[in-house]
Design a protein around this motif. Structure first.
Motif, PDB file in Angstrom:
ATOM      1  N   GLU A  23       0.707  -1.305  -0.013  1.00 36.14           N
ATOM      2  CA  GLU A  23       0.107  -0.040  -0.114  1.00 36.14           C
ATOM      3  C   GLU A  23       0.837   1.335   0.029  1.00 36.14           C
ATOM      4  OE1 GLU A  23      -3.817   2.067   2.689  1.00 36.14           O
ATOM      5  OE2 GLU A  23      -2.499   0.350   3.544  1.00 36.14           O
ATOM      6  N   LEU A  24       1.785   1.359   0.870  1.00 41.66           N
ATOM      7  CA  LEU A  24       2.847   2.272   0.760  1.00 41.66           C
ATOM      8  C   LEU A  24       3.384   2.639  -0.509  1.00 41.66           C
ATOM      9  CD1 LEU A  24       4.468   1.887   4.359  1.00 41.66           C
ATOM     10  CD2 LEU A  24       2.940   3.727   3.629  1.00 41.66           C
ATOM     11  N   GLU A  25       3.797   1.693  -1.303  1.00 44.30           N
ATOM     12  CA  GLU A  25       4.270   1.847  -2.480  1.00 44.30           C
ATOM     13  C   GLU A  25       3.567   2.375  -3.434  1.00 44.30           C
ATOM     14  OE1 GLU A  25       6.880   2.129  -5.590  1.00 44.30           O
ATOM     15  OE2 GLU A  25       7.566   1.825  -3.871  1.00 44.30           O
ATOM     16  N   TRP A  26       2.253   2.135  -3.352  1.00 44.75           N
ATOM     17  CA  TRP A  26       1.182   2.570  -4.295  1.00 44.75           C
ATOM     18  C   TRP A  26       1.032   3.932  -4.051  1.00 44.75           C
ATOM     19  CZ3 TRP A  26      -3.525   4.760  -3.620  1.00 44.75           C
ATOM     20  CH2 TRP A  26      -4.197   5.157  -4.792  1.00 44.75           C
ATOM     21  N   LEU A  27       0.802   4.248  -2.591  1.00 41.55           N
ATOM     22  CA  LEU A  27       0.563   5.539  -2.050  1.00 41.55           C
ATOM     23  C   LEU A  27       2.138   6.591  -2.671  1.00 41.55           C
ATOM     24  CD1 LEU A  27      -0.585   4.949   1.352  1.00 41.55           C
ATOM     25  CD2 LEU A  27      -1.725   5.919  -0.649  1.00 41.55           C
ATOM     26  N   ARG A  28       3.125   6.021  -2.742  1.00 40.77           N
ATOM     27  CA  ARG A  28       4.224   6.757  -3.128  1.00 40.77           C
ATOM     28  C   ARG A  28       4.111   7.107  -4.628  1.00 40.77           C
ATOM     29  NH1 ARG A  28       7.071   4.276   0.662  1.00 40.77           N
ATOM     30  NH2 ARG A  28       7.295   2.258  -0.144  1.00 40.77           N
ATOM     31  N   GLN A  29       3.606   6.131  -5.206  1.00 35.26           N
ATOM     32  CA  GLN A  29       3.504   6.522  -6.746  1.00 35.26           C
ATOM     33  C   GLN A  29       2.311   7.256  -7.014  1.00 35.26           C
ATOM     34  OE1 GLN A  29       3.117   2.519  -8.460  1.00 35.26           O
ATOM     35  NE2 GLN A  29       5.229   1.725  -8.033  1.00 35.26           N
TER      36      GLN A  29
END
Length: 120
Positions: A44-50
């Protein structure tokens, strides 16, 4: 409260911006945000960063200035910090309440450009 961009800010902002918005302040185990659940899942954090990067790029495309973008991020971060504030009822009829978490209130007030008393 369900502002996806707020989650994007929490999960995606880094470096100086994260520090300027007081998002690098550790959350104590007993602290709960009444507005949202702070993301911790790595995927989820990776998706949010993108997503945060795409949002920042869209702001650029819309010719939103750095100062204007900083104001948007500051307001969103203040909302986040207000979610930790809480309140304690005053003792008497004329005794106004106080913040349960004055440190979170101070972070929100500083982002909004006001004093903690004005915030109250």
């Amino acid at each position: 409260l369900s502002f996806v961009v707020l989650y994007q800010l929490l999960g995606g902002c880094t470096g100086k911006l994260r520090s300027d918005l007081h998002l690098n302040v550790p959350i104590k185990e007993d602290e709960k945000n009444v507005f949202l659940t702070v993301p911790t899942n790595p995927k989820e954090l990776e998706w949010l960063r993108q997503a945060f990067s795409r949002t920042a790029a869209a702001m650029d495309q819309l010719k939103i200035t750095e100062d204007e973008a900083a104001a948007v991020w500051a307001i969103l971060a203040a909302i986040y910090h207000l979610g930790f504030v809480g309140a304690v009822r005053g003792a008497g009829l004329h005794d106004r309440g106080r913040f349960a978490n004055p440190a979170a209130a101070q972070r929100a007030a500083s982002l909004l450009g006001c004093s903690q008393d004005e915030l109250q």
